[in-house]
Design a protein around this motif. Structure first.
Motif, PDB file in Angstrom:
ATOM      1  N   PRO A  82      36.575  26.286  31.440  1.00 33.54           N
ATOM      2  CA  PRO A  82      35.720  26.673  32.562  1.00 33.54           C
ATOM      3  C   PRO A  82      35.923  25.739  33.752  1.00 33.54           C
ATOM      4  O   PRO A  82      36.313  24.581  33.573  1.00 33.54           O
ATOM      5  N   ALA A  83      35.674  26.244  34.924  1.00 31.34           N
ATOM      6  CA  ALA A  83      35.783  25.415  36.130  1.00 31.34           C
ATOM      7  C   ALA A  83      34.782  24.264  36.022  1.00 31.34           C
ATOM      8  O   ALA A  83      33.604  24.508  35.757  1.00 31.34           O
ATOM      9  N   PRO A  84      35.230  23.018  36.210  1.00 31.42           N
ATOM     10  CA  PRO A  84      34.342  21.864  36.049  1.00 31.42           C
ATOM     11  C   PRO A  84      33.515  21.584  37.294  1.00 31.42           C
ATOM     12  O   PRO A  84      33.466  20.468  37.794  1.00 31.42           O
ATOM     13  N   VAL A  85      32.878  22.618  37.824  1.00 33.62           N
ATOM     14  CA  VAL A  85      32.165  22.491  39.094  1.00 33.62           C
ATOM     15  C   VAL A  85      30.901  23.345  39.080  1.00 33.62           C
ATOM     16  O   VAL A  85      30.771  24.247  38.270  1.00 33.62           O
ATOM     17  N   THR A  86      30.028  23.052  40.024  1.00 26.73           N
ATOM     18  CA  THR A  86      28.851  23.896  40.203  1.00 26.73           C
ATOM     19  C   THR A  86      28.798  24.456  41.623  1.00 26.73           C
ATOM     20  O   THR A  86      28.360  25.571  41.824  1.00 26.73           O
ATOM     21  N   ASP A  87      29.241  23.681  42.595  1.00 25.80           N
ATOM     22  CA  ASP A  87      29.189  24.120  43.995  1.00 25.80           C
ATOM     23  C   ASP A  87      30.542  24.669  44.439  1.00 25.80           C
ATOM     24  O   ASP A  87      31.543  23.970  44.356  1.00 25.80           O
ATOM     25  N   LEU A  88      30.534  25.905  44.915  1.00 23.36           N
ATOM     26  CA  LEU A  88      31.747  26.522  45.446  1.00 23.36           C
ATOM     27  C   LEU A  88      31.569  26.702  46.945  1.00 23.36           C
ATOM     28  O   LEU A  88      30.533  27.181  47.394  1.00 23.36           O
ATOM     29  N   VAL A  89      32.602  26.338  47.693  1.00 26.45           N
ATOM     30  CA  VAL A  89      32.571  26.471  49.146  1.00 26.45           C
ATOM     31  C   VAL A  89      33.543  27.584  49.536  1.00 26.45           C
ATOM     32  O   VAL A  89      34.718  27.542  49.178  1.00 26.45           O
ATOM     33  N   VAL A 120      42.475  35.794  52.544  1.00 24.18           N
ATOM     34  CA  VAL A 120      43.850  35.825  53.040  1.00 24.18           C
ATOM     35  C   VAL A 120      44.499  37.107  52.536  1.00 24.18           C
ATOM     36  O   VAL A 120      44.067  37.687  51.542  1.00 24.18           O
ATOM     37  N   ARG A 121      45.523  37.525  53.245  1.00 23.70           N
ATOM     38  CA  ARG A 121      46.267  38.720  52.843  1.00 23.70           C
ATOM     39  C   ARG A 121      47.621  38.263  52.317  1.00 23.70           C
ATOM     40  O   ARG A 121      48.345  37.539  52.994  1.00 23.70           O
ATOM     41  N   GLN A 122      47.940  38.675  51.097  1.00 24.91           N
ATOM     42  CA  GLN A 122      49.208  38.290  50.501  1.00 24.91           C
ATOM     43  C   GLN A 122      50.286  39.297  50.872  1.00 24.91           C
ATOM     44  O   GLN A 122      49.993  40.369  51.395  1.00 24.91           O
ATOM     45  N   SER A 123      51.534  38.952  50.580  1.00 20.97           N
ATOM     46  CA  SER A 123      52.675  39.746  51.035  1.00 20.97           C
ATOM     47  C   SER A 123      52.633  41.203  50.583  1.00 20.97           C
ATOM     48  O   SER A 123      53.056  42.076  51.307  1.00 20.97           O
ATOM     49  N   GLY A 124      52.121  41.477  49.406  1.00 15.63           N
ATOM     50  CA  GLY A 124      52.052  42.856  48.920  1.00 15.63           C
ATOM     51  C   GLY A 124      50.863  43.628  49.456  1.00 15.63           C
ATOM     52  O   GLY A 124      50.642  44.763  49.071  1.00 15.63           O
ATOM     53  N   GLY A 125      50.066  43.001  50.335  1.00 17.56           N
ATOM     54  CA  GLY A 125      48.900  43.651  50.907  1.00 17.56           C
ATOM     55  C   GLY A 125      47.602  43.334  50.185  1.00 17.56           C
ATOM     56  O   GLY A 125      46.523  43.680  50.659  1.00 17.56           O
ATOM     57  N   LYS A 126      47.708  42.689  49.019  1.00 20.47           N
ATOM     58  CA  LYS A 126      46.493  42.340  48.275  1.00 20.47           C
ATOM     59  C   LYS A 126      45.670  41.331  49.071  1.00 20.47           C
ATOM     60  O   LYS A 126      46.208  40.413  49.673  1.00 20.47           O
ATOM     61  N   ARG A 127      44.350  41.530  49.072  1.00 24.31           N
ATOM     62  CA  ARG A 127      43.432  40.607  49.736  1.00 24.31           C
ATOM     63  C   ARG A 127      42.873  39.635  48.710  1.00 24.31           C
ATOM     64  O   ARG A 127      42.385  40.063  47.656  1.00 24.31           O
ATOM     65  N   LEU A 128      42.942  38.351  49.018  1.00 25.34           N
ATOM     66  CA  LEU A 128      42.452  37.307  48.126  1.00 25.34           C
ATOM     67  C   LEU A 128      41.292  36.579  48.791  1.00 25.34           C
ATOM     68  O   LEU A 128      41.432  36.049  49.886  1.00 25.34           O
ATOM     69  N   THR A 129      40.142  36.593  48.141  1.00 27.46           N
ATOM     70  CA  THR A 129      38.985  35.831  48.582  1.00 27.46           C
ATOM     71  C   THR A 129      38.944  34.570  47.727  1.00 27.46           C
ATOM     72  O   THR A 129      39.027  34.655  46.496  1.00 27.46           O
ATOM     73  N   ALA A 130      38.840  33.404  48.381  1.00 32.98           N
ATOM     74  CA  ALA A 130      38.928  32.151  47.636  1.00 32.98           C
ATOM     75  C   ALA A 130      37.775  31.217  47.952  1.00 32.98           C
ATOM     76  O   ALA A 130      37.170  31.283  49.024  1.00 32.98           O
ATOM     77  N   TRP A 131      37.504  30.350  46.987  1.00 33.23           N
ATOM     78  CA  TRP A 131      36.522  29.284  47.124  1.00 33.23           C
ATOM     79  C   TRP A 131      37.201  27.972  46.785  1.00 33.23           C
ATOM     80  O   TRP A 131      38.194  27.946  46.056  1.00 33.23           O
ATOM     81  N   ALA A 132      36.654  26.890  47.305  1.00 37.03           N
ATOM     82  CA  ALA A 132      37.128  25.551  46.977  1.00 37.03           C
ATOM     83  C   ALA A 132      36.011  24.818  46.246  1.00 37.03           C
ATOM     84  O   ALA A 132      34.828  25.081  46.469  1.00 37.03           O
ATOM     85  N   ALA A 133      36.414  23.901  45.379  1.00 34.76           N
ATOM     86  CA  ALA A 133      35.448  23.063  44.678  1.00 34.76           C
ATOM     87  C   ALA A 133      36.128  21.763  44.289  1.00 34.76           C
ATOM     88  O   ALA A 133      37.302  21.751  43.921  1.00 34.76           O
ATOM     89  N   GLU A 134      35.371  20.683  44.401  1.00 35.17           N
ATOM     90  CA  GLU A 134      35.893  19.390  43.980  1.00 35.17           C
ATOM     91  C   GLU A 134      35.624  19.215  42.493  1.00 35.17           C
ATOM     92  O   GLU A 134      34.522  19.486  42.012  1.00 35.17           O
TER      93      GLU A 134
END
Length: 154
Positions: free
Chosen positions: A67-74, A79-93
């Motif tokens: 599991p992700a070792p985090v609780t807070d996601l920012v 972003v749009r990838q080359s094949g047209g797929k849309r990627l929604t991302a979060w960062a966490a320390e």
């Protein structure tokens, strides 16, 4: 309708190397001998009825075996990838032993038209890379996420 996916960019601050990000080398025979442009943040596709944040956490666990070792996601946005797929991302320390990562697998007929189906890991290895190293190795469509992360940390 374009395909959508969600992912999590885990980062840590290293005293000598600066900001490092956890990324995975894509598994399977197509990526086996590639390095530059063959790495990705842990992510996965989702449907319209799924919550992208939940998908990002699920896919992180499936692709890294923990599991992700985090609780807070920012949020890092989309972003749009080359094949047209849309990627929604979060960062966490957070921190995780990249060498211990064990990915889930997918089935693929290999070699092509052989009738033989084999299992391959979605991510065959994971590594902590500096942001500059990650720029060289990530699939092109995900590189803007690194800049967004650095902007967030500035």
């Amino acid at each position: 309708m374009p395909r959508t996916s969600a992912g999590l960019l885990l980062y840590r601050r290293h005293p000598e190397r600066g900001v490092e990000v956890l990324v995975g080398h894509m598994g399977g025979p197509f990526w086996a001998r590639k390095d530059a442009g063959a790495w990705s943040i842990p992510k996965g596709e989702h449907g319209p009825d799924e919550e992208p944040r939940d998908v990002a956490l699920r896919e992180f666990a499936e692709e890294l075996g923990s599991p992700a070792p985090v609780t807070d996601l920012v949020p890092l946005g989309e972003v749009r990838q080359s094949g047209g797929k849309r990627l929604t991302a979060w960062a966490a320390e957070g921190d995780l032993d990249a060498a211990a990562a064990v990915s889930n697998t997918f089935s693929l007929e290999w070699p092509p038209r052989s009738g033989r189906v084999q299992e391959f890991p979605e991510i065959d290895r994971a590594a902590w890379l500096t942001v500059d190293e990650a720029r060289e190795k990530l699939v092109t469509g995900q590189v803007p996420l690194l800049d967004r992360l650095l902007d967030l940390l500035a």
